[in-house]
Design an enzyme around this catalytic site. Sequence first.
Site, mmCIF file in Angstrom:
data_model
loop_
_atom_site.group_PDB
_atom_site.id
_atom_site.type_symbol
_atom_site.label_atom_id
_atom_site.label_comp_id
_atom_site.label_asym_id
_atom_site.label_seq_id
_atom_site.Cartn_x
_atom_site.Cartn_y
_atom_site.Cartn_z
ATOM 1 N N HIS A 1 4.019 -2.118 3.478
ATOM 2 C CA HIS A 1 3.539 -1.147 2.511
ATOM 3 C C HIS A 1 5.217 -0.619 1.640
ATOM 4 O O HIS A 1 5.769 -0.960 2.546
ATOM 5 C CB HIS A 1 3.432 -0.031 3.824
ATOM 6 C CG HIS A 1 2.342 0.096 4.509
ATOM 7 N ND1 HIS A 1 2.207 -0.893 4.724
ATOM 8 C CD2 HIS A 1 0.966 1.108 3.866
ATOM 9 C CE1 HIS A 1 0.401 -0.812 5.545
ATOM 10 N NE2 HIS A 1 0.548 0.568 4.934
ATOM 11 N N HIS B 1 -6.085 2.876 -3.623
ATOM 12 C CA HIS B 1 -6.082 3.251 -2.424
ATOM 13 C C HIS B 1 -6.504 4.660 -1.579
ATOM 14 O O HIS B 1 -5.816 4.619 -1.065
ATOM 15 C CB HIS B 1 -4.814 3.029 -1.891
ATOM 16 C CG HIS B 1 -4.133 2.761 -0.358
ATOM 17 N ND1 HIS B 1 -5.255 2.664 0.209
ATOM 18 C CD2 HIS B 1 -3.175 2.943 0.790
ATOM 19 C CE1 HIS B 1 -4.656 1.860 2.046
ATOM 20 N NE2 HIS B 1 -3.765 2.540 2.053
ATOM 21 N N ASP C 1 0.712 -1.237 -0.082
ATOM 22 C CA ASP C 1 0.121 0.358 -0.203
ATOM 23 C C ASP C 1 1.175 1.542 -0.362
ATOM 24 O O ASP C 1 1.861 0.881 0.284
ATOM 25 C CB ASP C 1 -0.844 0.078 1.462
ATOM 26 C CG ASP C 1 -2.080 -0.820 1.133
ATOM 27 O OD1 ASP C 1 -1.872 -1.988 0.505
ATOM 28 O OD2 ASP C 1 -2.567 -0.962 1.925
ATOM 29 N N ASP C 2 0.308 1.880 -0.261
ATOM 30 C CA ASP C 2 1.295 3.688 -0.042
ATOM 31 C C ASP C 2 1.199 3.964 -1.389
ATOM 32 O O ASP C 2 2.020 5.052 -0.818
ATOM 33 C CB ASP C 2 1.748 4.058 1.228
ATOM 34 C CG ASP C 2 0.113 3.517 2.391
ATOM 35 O OD1 ASP C 2 -0.458 3.640 1.754
ATOM 36 O OD2 ASP C 2 0.946 3.895 3.780
#
Length: 514
Positions: free
Chosen positions: A459, A368, A318-319
């Site tokens: 992440h 996201h 993610d991110d």
Amino acid sequence: MLKKRILSSHFMCVLYSIFLIFVCSFILVIPVSAESVLQLQTQIADYRSVLLQWESEQMDSSFYLYRSFDGSNYTMMASLSGQAGTVKCYDHDVKMGKTYYYKIVQMEHDKVVGESEAEKVKVVLPTPTDFKTKVIKKTRVQLTWNKVQNAYSYTIYRSTKSSGGFQKIATIKGARYIDYDVSRGTTYYYKIVANHKKKKNWQSQKSSVVSAHLKMVAPAVVGSYAKNKIKLTWTKVKGADSYYVYKENNNGKFELVKKTSKLYYKDGNVKKGKSYTYKVLAIDKVNGSVVKGDACLPYTIKAVDIDPNQKMVALTYDDGPGIYTEDIVNCLKANQAKATFFVLGCNVDSHKKALVAADKIGCEIGNHTYGHPMLSRLSEEAIRKEITQTDKKIENAIGKKATIMRPPGGDYNNMVAKTVGKPIIMWSIDTRDWEHRNSSRVYSSVMNNVKDGDIILMHDIHKATRDASMTLIPRLRREGYQLVTVSELAQYRGYSLEKGKVYHRLGRKATKNN
Ligand code: ZN
């Protein structure tokens, strides 16, 4: 040599002291008209005795054995005759630590026909006999030998070369030693000496060299199928020069199909949908001969893109995309693996290249949001904006929309679920990498918990996560996990991902009985 007779090949003579007294006064000047050279061999036989031996070719030869304390004044000790073959004679009248010189003279009808060189013998402990090695449980070397009378201890020397480089590794009292300090894929050479109780220079001569080879470990093999080829890759084995790849034929026998120094093999001789079984082992060339390592267990792979019968998990990052994303993509590619990247719309343009690379190897790009807000605090309109803005960025970069989404912080409610318009993908393993930023914790939190169907949360904006991925990805592959995208995991485990529904893991559905 021609007349050598096996049955009467040797006899012994024990030198009794009475005989010695008889010949003691006879100091000899050895005749020089020798015609043939005799080979006298000497050996410390038992405790305090010297074994002398030589070859006798003719029945009608007789031999005079001479001994000296200084190498110049010889005394005749024995006369032996009437034998052909190996003549053995023991001198028991010797003292520990003393040096003796021996010679033999061959006579035929009172004429000297041969003579040996002088052999110098220092009487010390006999060299331990039956010195041998045995590899135990592939990981250690056992040395055994026969005990030597009056030996106080034994010193063992070791080298990794057959000649030279020997170093003392142990001095022990028993007649058995286990060398634990060894590594697989190496050949070790050993020598031993027996030490006397009283004097250091009474220790035996070094034994001849014995060796032990510790088989190389088996490589860990993983495979994948793509473009009508099965590709096997394996781990590097210590001590290996090259690798042999075997493939099981129709009769269930393994045939050698490839010798390679590389760490992969591509097999184009496969049919889609069929299973194939391979073995790989490491090869080391020792003194020109081939030494095989352990073979891996038979590795079976089906010639399909993803085999639903095998374990599979979805790694999710993610991110990002961020500065570490490309490293992770490269690692995935090298391990025939895929992951899902839940990206932030605001990061797409600055790391477009990484996103394109991920898409190219079959990774999935999920949504996201644009700026990582907690969606439950936003209005429906604001939520929609977060989603569509990001969809546009993704589509602009890779030419397709995201079909799945993950809410920032895992924060959602019914309103959010309804509004995002995509399946909501949560996770079943949380590495908490954003919190501790520790690569070994990321690694162990996955390896300690992973099972088929897991969705793993990480992440790709943290260095620790990148570092962990470098070891985690190949390890999972070696453990037999297929690393697939979230959508593939759903497909192969029989889920049709629905808009607004929440998924935590996508394991095998329980088979319905009754
Ligand atoms: Zn996030």
